[in-house]
Design a protein around this motif. Structure first.
Motif, PDB file in Angstrom:
ATOM      1  N   LEU A  30       6.766  -0.094 -10.721  1.00  0.00           N
ATOM      2  CA  LEU A  30       6.715   0.115  -9.275  1.00  0.00           C
ATOM      3  C   LEU A  30       5.350   0.607  -8.811  1.00  0.00           C
ATOM      4  CD1 LEU A  30      10.207   1.636  -8.467  1.00  0.00           C
ATOM      5  CD2 LEU A  30       9.291  -0.551  -7.700  1.00  0.00           C
ATOM      6  N   LYS A  31       4.630   1.310  -9.671  1.00  0.00           N
ATOM      7  CA  LYS A  31       3.289   1.764  -9.302  1.00  0.00           C
ATOM      8  C   LYS A  31       2.370   0.579  -9.006  1.00  0.00           C
ATOM      9  CE  LYS A  31       3.337   6.078 -11.938  1.00  0.00           C
ATOM     10  NZ  LYS A  31       2.714   6.820 -13.055  1.00  0.00           N
ATOM     11  N   GLN A  32       2.648  -0.555  -9.637  1.00  0.00           N
ATOM     12  CA  GLN A  32       1.811  -1.743  -9.472  1.00  0.00           C
ATOM     13  C   GLN A  32       2.188  -2.557  -8.227  1.00  0.00           C
ATOM     14  OE1 GLN A  32      -0.749  -1.881 -11.624  1.00  0.00           O
ATOM     15  NE2 GLN A  32       0.183  -0.018 -12.434  1.00  0.00           N
ATOM     16  N   GLU A  33       3.348  -2.267  -7.644  1.00  0.00           N
ATOM     17  CA  GLU A  33       3.799  -2.963  -6.435  1.00  0.00           C
ATOM     18  C   GLU A  33       2.850  -2.659  -5.287  1.00  0.00           C
ATOM     19  OE1 GLU A  33       6.051  -5.372  -5.146  1.00  0.00           O
ATOM     20  OE2 GLU A  33       6.966  -5.130  -7.081  1.00  0.00           O
ATOM     21  N   THR A  34       2.707  -3.596  -4.373  1.00  0.00           N
ATOM     22  CA  THR A  34       1.895  -3.355  -3.178  1.00  0.00           C
ATOM     23  C   THR A  34       2.651  -3.835  -1.946  1.00  0.00           C
ATOM     24  OG1 THR A  34       0.756  -5.478  -3.292  1.00  0.00           O
ATOM     25  CG2 THR A  34      -0.305  -3.611  -4.410  1.00  0.00           C
ATOM     26  N   ALA A  35       2.246  -3.301  -0.809  1.00  0.00           N
ATOM     27  CA  ALA A  35       2.766  -3.752   0.483  1.00  0.00           C
ATOM     28  C   ALA A  35       1.607  -3.745   1.462  1.00  0.00           C
ATOM     29  CB  ALA A  35       3.887  -2.843   0.963  1.00  0.00           C
ATOM     30  N   THR A  36       1.580  -4.757   2.313  1.00  0.00           N
ATOM     31  CA  THR A  36       0.515  -4.903   3.295  1.00  0.00           C
ATOM     32  C   THR A  36       1.130  -5.020   4.680  1.00  0.00           C
ATOM     33  OG1 THR A  36      -0.888  -6.006   1.664  1.00  0.00           O
ATOM     34  CG2 THR A  36      -1.449  -6.343   3.978  1.00  0.00           C
ATOM     35  N   ALA A  37       0.501  -4.381   5.642  1.00  0.00           N
ATOM     36  CA  ALA A  37       0.944  -4.484   7.039  1.00  0.00           C
ATOM     37  C   ALA A  37      -0.264  -4.752   7.916  1.00  0.00           C
ATOM     38  CB  ALA A  37       1.634  -3.201   7.469  1.00  0.00           C
ATOM     39  N   THR A  38      -0.033  -5.575   8.920  1.00  0.00           N
ATOM     40  CA  THR A  38      -1.079  -5.921   9.879  1.00  0.00           C
ATOM     41  C   THR A  38      -0.616  -5.517  11.268  1.00  0.00           C
ATOM     42  OG1 THR A  38      -1.760  -7.770   8.499  1.00  0.00           O
ATOM     43  CG2 THR A  38      -2.474  -7.812  10.788  1.00  0.00           C
ATOM     44  N   ASP A  74      -6.354   4.736  15.729  1.00  0.00           N
ATOM     45  CA  ASP A  74      -4.917   4.573  15.974  1.00  0.00           C
ATOM     46  C   ASP A  74      -4.353   3.378  15.213  1.00  0.00           C
ATOM     47  OD1 ASP A  74      -4.941   6.782  17.638  1.00  0.00           O
ATOM     48  OD2 ASP A  74      -4.943   5.606  19.507  1.00  0.00           O
ATOM     49  N   LEU A  75      -5.091   2.274  15.214  1.00  0.00           N
ATOM     50  CA  LEU A  75      -4.617   1.077  14.530  1.00  0.00           C
ATOM     51  C   LEU A  75      -4.593   1.261  13.012  1.00  0.00           C
ATOM     52  CD1 LEU A  75      -6.276  -1.696  16.716  1.00  0.00           C
ATOM     53  CD2 LEU A  75      -3.819  -1.227  16.490  1.00  0.00           C
ATOM     54  N   VAL A  76      -5.571   1.971  12.473  1.00  0.00           N
ATOM     55  CA  VAL A  76      -5.570   2.235  11.025  1.00  0.00           C
ATOM     56  C   VAL A  76      -4.360   3.081  10.651  1.00  0.00           C
ATOM     57  CG1 VAL A  76      -6.774   3.431   9.144  1.00  0.00           C
ATOM     58  CG2 VAL A  76      -8.050   1.927  10.683  1.00  0.00           C
ATOM     59  N   VAL A  77      -4.098   4.117  11.424  1.00  0.00           N
ATOM     60  CA  VAL A  77      -2.922   4.966  11.158  1.00  0.00           C
ATOM     61  C   VAL A  77      -1.649   4.128  11.241  1.00  0.00           C
ATOM     62  CG1 VAL A  77      -1.534   6.876  12.065  1.00  0.00           C
ATOM     63  CG2 VAL A  77      -4.010   7.134  11.845  1.00  0.00           C
ATOM     64  N   SER A  78      -1.533   3.296  12.255  1.00  0.00           N
ATOM     65  CA  SER A  78      -0.345   2.454  12.416  1.00  0.00           C
ATOM     66  C   SER A  78      -0.183   1.483  11.249  1.00  0.00           C
ATOM     67  CB  SER A  78      -0.419   1.664  13.718  1.00  0.00           C
ATOM     68  OG  SER A  78      -0.332   2.522  14.818  1.00  0.00           O
ATOM     69  N   ALA A  79      -1.271   0.880  10.817  1.00  0.00           N
ATOM     70  CA  ALA A  79      -1.209  -0.080   9.711  1.00  0.00           C
ATOM     71  C   ALA A  79      -0.789   0.605   8.416  1.00  0.00           C
ATOM     72  CB  ALA A  79      -2.558  -0.783   9.542  1.00  0.00           C
ATOM     73  N   VAL A  80      -1.353   1.778   8.145  1.00  0.00           N
ATOM     74  CA  VAL A  80      -0.999   2.510   6.928  1.00  0.00           C
ATOM     75  C   VAL A  80       0.470   2.932   6.978  1.00  0.00           C
ATOM     76  CG1 VAL A  80      -1.410   4.634   5.603  1.00  0.00           C
ATOM     77  CG2 VAL A  80      -3.353   3.261   6.409  1.00  0.00           C
ATOM     78  N   ASN A  81       0.910   3.437   8.122  1.00  0.00           N
ATOM     79  CA  ASN A  81       2.315   3.838   8.245  1.00  0.00           C
ATOM     80  C   ASN A  81       3.253   2.651   8.063  1.00  0.00           C
ATOM     81  OD1 ASN A  81       1.721   6.542   8.627  1.00  0.00           O
ATOM     82  ND2 ASN A  81       1.727   6.398  10.854  1.00  0.00           N
ATOM     83  N   ALA A  82       2.910   1.514   8.644  1.00  0.00           N
ATOM     84  CA  ALA A  82       3.746   0.320   8.504  1.00  0.00           C
ATOM     85  C   ALA A  82       3.767  -0.169   7.054  1.00  0.00           C
ATOM     86  CB  ALA A  82       3.246  -0.783   9.440  1.00  0.00           C
ATOM     87  N   ALA A  83       2.634  -0.102   6.384  1.00  0.00           N
ATOM     88  CA  ALA A  83       2.588  -0.503   4.972  1.00  0.00           C
ATOM     89  C   ALA A  83       3.438   0.447   4.124  1.00  0.00           C
ATOM     90  CB  ALA A  83       1.142  -0.532   4.472  1.00  0.00           C
ATOM     91  N   ASN A  84       3.424   1.735   4.453  1.00  0.00           N
ATOM     92  CA  ASN A  84       4.259   2.691   3.721  1.00  0.00           C
ATOM     93  C   ASN A  84       5.747   2.415   3.934  1.00  0.00           C
ATOM     94  OD1 ASN A  84       2.619   4.383   2.115  1.00  0.00           O
ATOM     95  ND2 ASN A  84       1.918   5.460   3.943  1.00  0.00           N
ATOM     96  N   VAL A  85       6.123   2.004   5.134  1.00  0.00           N
ATOM     97  CA  VAL A  85       7.523   1.633   5.385  1.00  0.00           C
ATOM     98  C   VAL A  85       7.905   0.449   4.495  1.00  0.00           C
ATOM     99  CG1 VAL A  85       9.089   0.615   7.103  1.00  0.00           C
ATOM    100  CG2 VAL A  85       7.656   2.570   7.719  1.00  0.00           C
ATOM    101  N   GLU A  86       7.010  -0.522   4.393  1.00  0.00           N
ATOM    102  CA  GLU A  86       7.287  -1.711   3.579  1.00  0.00           C
ATOM    103  C   GLU A  86       7.378  -1.366   2.095  1.00  0.00           C
ATOM    104  OE1 GLU A  86       8.253  -4.724   4.696  1.00  0.00           O
ATOM    105  OE2 GLU A  86       8.205  -3.663   6.613  1.00  0.00           O
ATOM    106  N   ASP A  88       8.239   1.495   0.857  1.00  0.00           N
ATOM    107  CA  ASP A  88       9.491   2.234   0.706  1.00  0.00           C
ATOM    108  C   ASP A  88      10.671   1.278   0.578  1.00  0.00           C
ATOM    109  OD1 ASP A  88       8.414   4.785   0.694  1.00  0.00           O
ATOM    110  OD2 ASP A  88       8.768   5.129   2.839  1.00  0.00           O
ATOM    111  N   LYS A  89      10.682   0.223   1.387  1.00  0.00           N
ATOM    112  CA  LYS A  89      11.764  -0.764   1.305  1.00  0.00           C
ATOM    113  C   LYS A  89      11.798  -1.407  -0.075  1.00  0.00           C
ATOM    114  CE  LYS A  89      11.770  -2.091   6.206  1.00  0.00           C
ATOM    115  NZ  LYS A  89      11.444  -3.185   7.156  1.00  0.00           N
ATOM    116  N   LYS A  90      10.621  -1.776  -0.591  1.00  0.00           N
ATOM    117  CA  LYS A  90      10.561  -2.400  -1.914  1.00  0.00           C
ATOM    118  C   LYS A  90      11.039  -1.434  -2.996  1.00  0.00           C
ATOM    119  CE  LYS A  90       6.830  -5.755  -1.284  1.00  0.00           C
ATOM    120  NZ  LYS A  90       5.527  -6.223  -1.798  1.00  0.00           N
TER     121      LYS A  90
END
Length: 136
Positions: A30-38, A74-86, A88-90
């Motif tokens: 799981l450490k190797q898993e990644t998630a990306t958000a735009t 603001d957009l960087v914070v939003s992107a990082v938060n959205a990637a963290n949500v993704e 977490d889902k994985k």
């Protein structure tokens, strides 16, 4: 108290140890898993890994040229938060599947006649403790 011939503590402990080893291997995977958000219509993209470390941030050249630092922040914070949500889902989906497989393998153990309805539930609780069943 008569011993239950269907209950083999040694076998249960061996299974628990094997599950713990599988759990550790799964955590490493799981450490190797990644998630990306735009976000921002494609203006900012953030990627995080399974340890919730930001591994990449991309900012569109046009956004930088506009010079609106506050919008970029603001957009960087939003992107990082959205990637963290993704991520977490994985992680949650992976761990739910892992737990289902691990505990499913124990269903036949310790469940002989007279074992009582709480037998496997108690075992599952014990196993959760062995596997570090709390949140980080």
């Amino acid at each position: 108290m008569a011993q239950n011939p269907g209950f083999n503590l040694g076998e249960i402990l061996q299974q628990a140890q094997a599950i713990q080893q599988s759990f550790e291997a799964n955590k490493e995977k799981l450490k190797q898993e990644t998630a990306t958000a735009t976000v921002g219509g494609g203006m900012v993209t953030a990627t995080v890994n399974g340890e919730k470390e930001v591994t990449e941030v991309k900012i569109a050249k046009e956004l930088v040229e506009e010079g609106d630092v506050s919008a970029i922040e603001d957009l960087v914070v939003s992107a990082v938060n959205a990637a963290n949500v993704e991520i977490d889902k994985k992680i949650n989906a992976n761990m739910a599947a892992f737990a289902g497989n691990a505990l499913g393998g124990l269903a036949g153990l310790g469940g002989g006649a007279g074992a009582g309805a709480g037998g496997l539930g108690d075992l599952a609780g014990m196993l959760g403790g062995l596997l570090g069943g709390g949140k980080k």
